[in-house]
Motif scaffolding. Sequence first.
Motif, short mmCIF file in Angstrom:
data_model
loop_
_atom_site.label_atom_id
_atom_site.label_comp_id
_atom_site.label_asym_id
_atom_site.label_seq_id
_atom_site.Cartn_x
_atom_site.Cartn_y
_atom_site.Cartn_z
N GLU A 142 0.84 -1.20 0.00
CA GLU A 142 0.00 0.00 0.00
C GLU A 142 0.87 1.25 0.00
O GLU A 142 0.69 2.17 -0.80
CB GLU A 142 -0.89 0.04 1.25
CG GLU A 142 -2.06 -0.89 1.28
CD GLU A 142 -2.76 -0.83 2.63
OE1 GLU A 142 -2.74 0.25 3.26
OE2 GLU A 142 -3.31 -1.84 3.07
N PHE A 143 1.81 1.30 0.94
CA PHE A 143 2.64 2.48 1.09
C PHE A 143 3.48 2.73 -0.16
O PHE A 143 3.72 3.87 -0.53
CB PHE A 143 3.56 2.32 2.31
CG PHE A 143 2.84 2.47 3.63
CD1 PHE A 143 1.46 2.36 3.71
CD2 PHE A 143 3.54 2.70 4.79
CE1 PHE A 143 0.79 2.49 4.92
CE2 PHE A 143 2.90 2.83 6.01
CZ PHE A 143 1.51 2.73 6.07
N ARG A 144 3.90 1.65 -0.79
CA ARG A 144 4.69 1.79 -2.01
C ARG A 144 3.83 2.38 -3.13
O ARG A 144 4.26 3.29 -3.85
CB ARG A 144 5.22 0.41 -2.42
CG ARG A 144 6.18 0.42 -3.60
CD ARG A 144 6.65 -1.00 -3.87
NE ARG A 144 7.35 -1.56 -2.72
CZ ARG A 144 7.52 -2.87 -2.53
NH1 ARG A 144 7.01 -3.74 -3.38
NH2 ARG A 144 8.20 -3.29 -1.47
N LYS A 145 2.62 1.87 -3.28
CA LYS A 145 1.74 2.34 -4.35
C LYS A 145 1.19 3.73 -4.06
O LYS A 145 1.10 4.59 -4.96
CB LYS A 145 0.58 1.35 -4.54
CG LYS A 145 -0.38 1.72 -5.66
CD LYS A 145 0.32 1.73 -7.01
CE LYS A 145 -0.64 2.08 -8.14
NZ LYS A 145 0.06 2.15 -9.45
N LEU A 146 0.83 3.98 -2.82
CA LEU A 146 0.19 5.25 -2.48
C LEU A 146 1.19 6.38 -2.27
O LEU A 146 0.81 7.49 -1.88
CB LEU A 146 -0.70 5.09 -1.25
CG LEU A 146 -2.15 4.68 -1.57
CD1 LEU A 146 -2.22 3.37 -2.32
CD2 LEU A 146 -2.99 4.62 -0.31
N SER A 147 2.46 6.12 -2.55
CA SER A 147 3.43 7.21 -2.59
C SER A 147 3.24 8.02 -3.88
O SER A 147 3.77 9.12 -4.02
CB SER A 147 4.86 6.67 -2.52
OG SER A 147 5.14 5.84 -3.65
N GLU A 148 2.46 7.45 -4.80
CA GLU A 148 2.14 8.13 -6.05
C GLU A 148 0.97 9.10 -5.83
O GLU A 148 0.20 8.97 -4.88
CB GLU A 148 1.77 7.11 -7.13
CG GLU A 148 2.85 6.06 -7.39
CD GLU A 148 2.38 4.96 -8.32
OE1 GLU A 148 1.23 5.05 -8.82
OE2 GLU A 148 3.15 4.00 -8.53
N THR A 149 0.83 10.06 -6.74
CA THR A 149 -0.27 11.02 -6.67
C THR A 149 -1.58 10.32 -7.04
O THR A 149 -1.62 9.58 -8.02
CB THR A 149 -0.03 12.19 -7.63
OG1 THR A 149 1.21 12.82 -7.29
CG2 THR A 149 -1.16 13.21 -7.54
N PRO A 150 -2.65 10.53 -6.28
CA PRO A 150 -3.94 9.92 -6.62
C PRO A 150 -4.41 10.35 -8.00
O PRO A 150 -4.02 11.40 -8.51
CB PRO A 150 -4.88 10.45 -5.52
CG PRO A 150 -3.97 10.81 -4.39
CD PRO A 150 -2.71 11.30 -5.02
N ASP A 151 -5.25 9.55 -8.59
CA ASP A 151 -5.78 9.84 -9.92
C ASP A 151 -6.94 10.83 -9.79
O ASP A 151 -8.11 10.48 -9.96
CB ASP A 151 -6.25 8.54 -10.59
CG ASP A 151 -6.58 8.73 -12.07
OD1 ASP A 151 -6.60 9.89 -12.53
OD2 ASP A 151 -6.84 7.73 -12.76
N TRP A 152 -6.58 12.09 -9.51
CA TRP A 152 -7.62 13.11 -9.33
C TRP A 152 -8.41 13.34 -10.61
O TRP A 152 -9.59 13.68 -10.58
CB TRP A 152 -7.00 14.42 -8.87
CG TRP A 152 -6.33 14.38 -7.53
CD1 TRP A 152 -5.05 14.74 -7.25
CD2 TRP A 152 -6.91 13.96 -6.28
NE1 TRP A 152 -4.78 14.57 -5.91
CE2 TRP A 152 -5.90 14.10 -5.29
CE3 TRP A 152 -8.16 13.49 -5.91
CZ2 TRP A 152 -6.12 13.78 -3.95
CZ3 TRP A 152 -8.38 13.16 -4.58
CH2 TRP A 152 -7.38 13.30 -3.62
N THR A 153 -7.75 13.17 -11.76
CA THR A 153 -8.44 13.39 -13.04
C THR A 153 -9.64 12.47 -13.17
O THR A 153 -10.74 12.91 -13.51
CB THR A 153 -7.47 13.16 -14.21
OG1 THR A 153 -6.37 14.06 -14.11
CG2 THR A 153 -8.19 13.38 -15.54
N PHE A 154 -9.44 11.19 -12.90
CA PHE A 154 -10.54 10.23 -12.98
C PHE A 154 -11.64 10.59 -11.99
O PHE A 154 -12.83 10.55 -12.33
CB PHE A 154 -10.03 8.81 -12.69
CG PHE A 154 -11.12 7.79 -12.60
CD1 PHE A 154 -11.67 7.23 -13.74
CD2 PHE A 154 -11.62 7.39 -11.36
CE1 PHE A 154 -12.69 6.29 -13.66
CE2 PHE A 154 -12.64 6.45 -11.27
CZ PHE A 154 -13.17 5.90 -12.43
#
Length: 321
Positions: free
Chosen positions: A273-285
């Motif tokens: 989770e922590f590895r993936k959620l270090s990315e910016t959320p997909d606010w566009t979607f």
Amino acid sequence: MLPRLASCCWSARFLSHSLLLSPLTSTRYNTKCLVNYNMTVDNNLLAEPMRRANFRLCNVSGHISEVLEIRAEAPKLHVLFVPGNPGVILFYKDFVEFLYELLEGTASVTVMFLRELAAIGHVSHSRKDLEKGRMFSLQEQIDHKIDFIREELQNIEIPILLVGHSIGSYISIEIFKKSPEKVKYCIGLYPFLTLNLQSTTQLFIGKIAKSQVLASALSYLIASLGLLPVRALRFMVRKSLGKSWSVNAVEAACSHLSQYHTMRNVLYMAMTEFRKLSETPDWTFMRERKAQLAFLFGVDDHWGPLNLLEESGSASIGEHV
């Protein structure tokens, strides 16, 4: 990471309000409200018989999974609940039953608002080690839920409403992206969508989770508590973690979290989770689908802090309490 069970009533109330105003139906329904203006439970309504959630095991792509469900004879909507981490579905038994009761109501034309409600736990966040020690990542848990919809709900023609708690909100959004033909609405309760760099709790958990030695040691330590007499273990859980928890939640903690394989999976999933959620959320979607999304944030929730609501750029898709 553990469920905010004390917020059960308000979370369910927010969810039902979001559902009734959603584009799933052109008819507005009235709900049977079980909380009063002081946010306390109405004992007169709770005195009425409440539908109980049935627990069962099901095979999803070869993985035995724990499921809670409440069925209706002719449902117009299917609500699928995705838990946080730990994904022990019995933590949420009271919430599922309360939500079902809260959504019980009549339409303005006196037609019953019928729906089914199911909640599926994460693979190997179970009482028995049915996966023989295998650990499952965040992506594998997402795939597991997509497989559940494909295998268990493939023949239903009614719309699916996804409800996610914490990391379950992120999982629900990913399911929504891949199953738009079936999923019509998505609600996130205290959503964990990205890392909070200001949270010392997340920093602490992250360091333990990414170390195999520390994760194994902590899992063994917690599992050793399962050797205690049941009454003593219940006392420890209630005093340390679950001061406001229901009896069902305390029992779930005692029976599931005291298992080595469950804790290892909790921490391994947290690492991914922590590895993936270090990315910016997909606010566009989320902005594009804001008419089909709703979030509930907590003012004191470090997993889903209020600045996420601001960063989304659209207050219309979220509320806070």
